[in-house]
Design a protein around this motif. Structure first.
Motif, PDB file in Angstrom:
ATOM      1  N   GLN A  71       0.690  -1.262  -0.017  1.00  0.00           N
ATOM      2  CA  GLN A  71       0.042  -0.077   0.050  1.00  0.00           C
ATOM      3  C   GLN A  71       0.862   1.101   0.154  1.00  0.00           C
ATOM      4  N   PRO A  72       0.132   2.436  -0.487  1.00  0.00           N
ATOM      5  CA  PRO A  72       1.057   3.662  -0.389  1.00  0.00           C
ATOM      6  C   PRO A  72       2.065   3.911   0.493  1.00  0.00           C
ATOM      7  N   TRP A  73       1.234   3.814   1.784  1.00  0.00           N
ATOM      8  CA  TRP A  73       1.824   4.438   3.076  1.00  0.00           C
ATOM      9  C   TRP A  73       3.174   3.523   3.443  1.00  0.00           C
ATOM     10  N   ILE A  76       5.959   4.155   0.254  1.00  0.00           N
ATOM     11  CA  ILE A  76       6.584   5.516   0.230  1.00  0.00           C
ATOM     12  C   ILE A  76       7.274   5.799   1.483  1.00  0.00           C
ATOM     13  N   VAL A  77       6.619   5.562   2.707  1.00  0.00           N
ATOM     14  CA  VAL A  77       7.080   5.809   3.963  1.00  0.00           C
ATOM     15  C   VAL A  77       8.189   4.687   4.263  1.00  0.00           C
ATOM     16  N   GLY A  78       7.858   3.575   3.976  1.00  0.00           N
ATOM     17  CA  GLY A  78       8.716   2.582   4.271  1.00  0.00           C
ATOM     18  C   GLY A  78      10.178   2.719   3.674  1.00  0.00           C
ATOM     19  N   ASN A  79      10.158   3.025   2.369  1.00  0.00           N
ATOM     20  CA  ASN A  79      11.416   3.240   1.586  1.00  0.00           C
ATOM     21  C   ASN A  79      12.052   4.411   2.156  1.00  0.00           C
ATOM     22  N   ILE A 112       8.646  -0.950  10.945  1.00  0.00           N
ATOM     23  CA  ILE A 112       7.768  -1.480  11.719  1.00  0.00           C
ATOM     24  C   ILE A 112       6.879  -0.607  12.806  1.00  0.00           C
ATOM     25  N   LEU A 113       7.995   0.278  13.389  1.00  0.00           N
ATOM     26  CA  LEU A 113       7.265   1.208  14.535  1.00  0.00           C
ATOM     27  C   LEU A 113       6.574   2.019  13.448  1.00  0.00           C
ATOM     28  N   CYS A 114       6.920   2.513  12.335  1.00  0.00           N
ATOM     29  CA  CYS A 114       5.945   3.483  11.439  1.00  0.00           C
ATOM     30  C   CYS A 114       4.937   2.752  10.831  1.00  0.00           C
ATOM     31  N   ARG A 115       4.634   1.578  11.060  1.00  0.00           N
ATOM     32  CA  ARG A 115       3.585   0.999  10.307  1.00  0.00           C
ATOM     33  C   ARG A 115       3.590   0.878   9.132  1.00  0.00           C
ATOM     34  N   ALA A 116       4.890   0.812   8.390  1.00  0.00           N
ATOM     35  CA  ALA A 116       5.183   1.078   6.916  1.00  0.00           C
ATOM     36  C   ALA A 116       5.902   0.002   6.549  1.00  0.00           C
ATOM     37  N   GLU A 197     -12.922  -6.539  15.263  1.00  0.00           N
ATOM     38  CA  GLU A 197     -12.762  -7.916  15.476  1.00  0.00           C
ATOM     39  C   GLU A 197     -12.225  -8.825  14.332  1.00  0.00           C
ATOM     40  N   LEU A 198     -12.265  -8.052  13.174  1.00  0.00           N
ATOM     41  CA  LEU A 198     -11.588  -8.830  11.825  1.00  0.00           C
ATOM     42  C   LEU A 198     -10.108  -8.462  12.036  1.00  0.00           C
ATOM     43  N   SER A 199      -9.632  -7.384  12.702  1.00  0.00           N
ATOM     44  CA  SER A 199      -8.235  -6.801  12.986  1.00  0.00           C
ATOM     45  C   SER A 199      -7.860  -7.714  13.793  1.00  0.00           C
ATOM     46  N   GLY A 200      -8.543  -8.056  14.938  1.00  0.00           N
ATOM     47  CA  GLY A 200      -8.112  -9.049  16.023  1.00  0.00           C
ATOM     48  C   GLY A 200      -8.032 -10.576  15.569  1.00  0.00           C
ATOM     49  N   LEU A 201      -8.667 -11.021  14.446  1.00  0.00           N
ATOM     50  CA  LEU A 201      -8.381 -12.208  13.959  1.00  0.00           C
ATOM     51  C   LEU A 201      -7.053 -12.148  13.136  1.00  0.00           C
ATOM     52  N   LEU A 202      -6.830 -10.982  12.364  1.00  0.00           N
ATOM     53  CA  LEU A 202      -5.551 -11.101  11.717  1.00  0.00           C
ATOM     54  C   LEU A 202      -4.564 -11.085  12.723  1.00  0.00           C
ATOM     55  N   GLU A 203      -4.594 -10.402  13.687  1.00  0.00           N
ATOM     56  CA  GLU A 203      -3.483 -10.255  14.736  1.00  0.00           C
ATOM     57  C   GLU A 203      -3.119 -11.741  15.672  1.00  0.00           C
ATOM     58  N   ARG A 204      -4.351 -12.169  15.743  1.00  0.00           N
ATOM     59  CA  ARG A 204      -4.159 -13.530  16.511  1.00  0.00           C
ATOM     60  C   ARG A 204      -3.628 -14.798  15.495  1.00  0.00           C
ATOM     61  N   TYR A 205      -3.840 -14.518  14.155  1.00  0.00           N
ATOM     62  CA  TYR A 205      -3.135 -15.710  13.361  1.00  0.00           C
ATOM     63  C   TYR A 205      -1.944 -15.141  12.619  1.00  0.00           C
ATOM     64  N   ARG A 206      -1.431 -13.868  13.219  1.00  0.00           N
ATOM     65  CA  ARG A 206      -0.212 -13.425  12.705  1.00  0.00           C
ATOM     66  C   ARG A 206      -0.335 -13.025  11.010  1.00  0.00           C
ATOM     67  N   GLN A 207      -1.496 -12.614  10.700  1.00  0.00           N
ATOM     68  CA  GLN A 207      -1.342 -12.485   9.224  1.00  0.00           C
ATOM     69  C   GLN A 207      -1.787 -10.570   8.784  1.00  0.00           C
ATOM     70  N   SER A 208      -1.384  -9.968   9.876  1.00  0.00           N
ATOM     71  CA  SER A 208      -1.396  -8.444   9.697  1.00  0.00           C
ATOM     72  C   SER A 208      -0.787  -7.955   8.397  1.00  0.00           C
ATOM     73  N   PHE A 209       0.588  -8.729   8.213  1.00  0.00           N
ATOM     74  CA  PHE A 209       1.312  -8.145   7.159  1.00  0.00           C
ATOM     75  C   PHE A 209       1.043  -8.699   5.805  1.00  0.00           C
ATOM     76  N   ASN A 210       0.060  -9.808   5.800  1.00  0.00           N
ATOM     77  CA  ASN A 210      -0.094 -10.325   4.480  1.00  0.00           C
ATOM     78  C   ASN A 210      -1.697 -10.162   3.823  1.00  0.00           C
ATOM     79  N   LEU A 211      -2.445  -9.570   4.890  1.00  0.00           N
ATOM     80  CA  LEU A 211      -3.989  -9.345   4.432  1.00  0.00           C
ATOM     81  C   LEU A 211      -4.501  -8.195   5.002  1.00  0.00           C
ATOM     82  N   GLY A 212      -5.434  -7.501   4.455  1.00  0.00           N
ATOM     83  CA  GLY A 212      -5.916  -6.312   4.910  1.00  0.00           C
ATOM     84  C   GLY A 212      -7.299  -6.701   5.453  1.00  0.00           C
ATOM     85  N   VAL A 213      -7.823  -5.857   6.385  1.00  0.00           N
ATOM     86  CA  VAL A 213      -9.269  -5.989   7.095  1.00  0.00           C
ATOM     87  C   VAL A 213     -10.403  -6.214   6.071  1.00  0.00           C
ATOM     88  N   GLU A 214     -10.571  -5.319   4.978  1.00  0.00           N
ATOM     89  CA  GLU A 214     -11.333  -5.421   3.859  1.00  0.00           C
ATOM     90  C   GLU A 214     -11.271  -6.732   3.213  1.00  0.00           C
TER      91      GLU A 214
END
Length: 381
Positions: A71-73, A76-79, A112-116, A197-214
């Motif tokens: 994603q753009p953030w 751009i921010v990560g790089n 990681i700290l910048c969520r980027a 709740e959807l964000s919690g599922l992603l965090e529980r299964y450690r998928q936050s870096f692989n999949l968005g909530v939508e």
């Protein structure tokens, strides 16, 4: 055996068309950036040159645009953050091995700290740490050009390319308006689960870096729809389709099409050629859209001139073939209802034509589908 299987491909099969779409997108993105913004030759005066990490960024932007890491953030921010870390490390640490390792490690922590988090950011930091001569000339300007400028250009081109090729980039937000411009979500995504709740599922299964909530909501909805379709029984398109069809030819005027919609209260009309050869479908929304466009032309004074041209024979009137949909889903007599159900779930189409050797033999409308599912529900009570 399990160990050997674990060494095989982990990615599902991807079509040749999607592979070519991604590859051509990267070619276009890097090509345009290299021609109009950043030179393939190293430019140590302004920093307007391409760097290797842009190749990795292109993989994410054009091949996996739904990834949170693309994603753009994140891009751009990560790089940019990684470039700042890499430059600082290069200026402060003399030992090359320590400098490179420290640059990449600190870049990972900072992004990681910048969520980027953006995997190519590690390569950006490493590039800076390995290029002391370039950093001596550019200093922290390196983070602006080529890194921030080049990444921003690629993100803009990726968004334009996604729109042109039917993909979504940046990815949809969970609280974005539905496809009808209302606050209601798409029918297949009304799960009764909140964003938290959807964000919690992603965090529980450690998928936050692989999949968005939508995207998680869309996948859960699609899985539920597929499971529901299993209860449709052995019905196929031939069992529920409408057979006594009202069709129009490609040259039918829009006034005639509108009259047929009014008389029969249909929401769709198949367009056919000789011998019932299927050409496309007109949905009511196509007629409404055309009427709106004509009204806008009339307000601007364009339509009277257009009509004069028609009268003079220098233009042809708009007909059914000009507004019909030719790319929608199609079915055969043997297509199971379970396969048709997801096609109509989100409201993109109101009807699916049933074809046999290129000729239309029936049409499954949303009304046909609801009636069939209602009958099946009564039989299973």
């Amino acid at each position: 055996m399990q160990i050997l299987r674990s060494l095989g491909p982990a990615v599902a099969h991807v079509s040749l068309r999607e592979s070519l779409r991604a590859g051509f997108g990267a070619l276009l993105g890097l090509g345009v950036t290299g021609l109009f913004l950043l030179s393939p030759q190293v430019n140590l005066s302004l920093g307007l040159y391409l760097v290797a990490p842009f190749g990795a960024t292109s993989v994410l932007l054009f091949a996996v645009p739904n990834s949170p890491l693309a994603q753009p953030w994140s891009a751009i921010v990560g790089n940019t953050v990684a470039a700042l870390v890499g430059v600082a490390t290069c200026l402060l640490i003399a030992d090359p091995a320590l400098r490179i390792a420290l640059a990449v490690g600190l870049a990972i922590t900072a992004t990681i700290l910048c969520r980027a988090v953006h995997p190519p950011a590690g390569a950006v930091a490493m590039t800076a740490a390995m290029s002391p001569d370039a950093i001596d000339h550019l200093g922290f300007w390196f983070a602006l050009t080529p890194i921030a400028a080049g990444t921003t250009a690629l993100v803009i081109l990726a968004a334009l390319y996604a729109k042109l090729t039917g993909r979504h980039y940046p990815f949809r937000q969970f609280d974005a308006p539905g496809q009808h411009g209302t606050e209601d979500r798409a029918p297949s995504e009304r799960l009764g689960l909140s964003e938290a709740e959807l964000s919690g599922l992603l965090e529980r299964y450690r998928q936050s870096f692989n999949l968005g909530v939508e995207d998680l909501a869309r996948l859960i909805g699609a899985a539920e729809m597929q499971a529901a379709s299993h209860h449709a029984g052995p019905l196929n398109a031939e069992d529920i389709m409408s057979r006594d069809l009202v069709t129009v030819g490609g040259g039918t005027s829009l006034a005639e099409v509108a009259e047929l919609f009014r008389r029969h209260r249909f929401t769709s009309l198949p367009v056919v050629g000789p011998e019932q050869r299927f050409l496309g479908v007109i949905f009511q929304i196509h007629l409404i859209t055309r009427a709106r466009e004509d009204a806008q032309r009339l307000e601007r004074g364009f339509l009277p001139a257009f009509r004069r041209l028609v009268d003079l024979g220098r233009e042809t009137p708009v007909t059914a073939s000009d507004i019909m949909n030719v790319a929608g889903p199609r079915a055969t007599r043997a297509s199971p209802v379970a396969a048709l159900l997801p096609m109509m779930a989100d409201g993109d189409v109101d009807a699916i034509p049933v074809l046999e050797r290129g000729r239309i033999v029936g049409i499954v409308t949303r009304t046909d589908m609801i009636a069939a599912l209602a009958r099946q529900a009564l039989r299973h009570r």
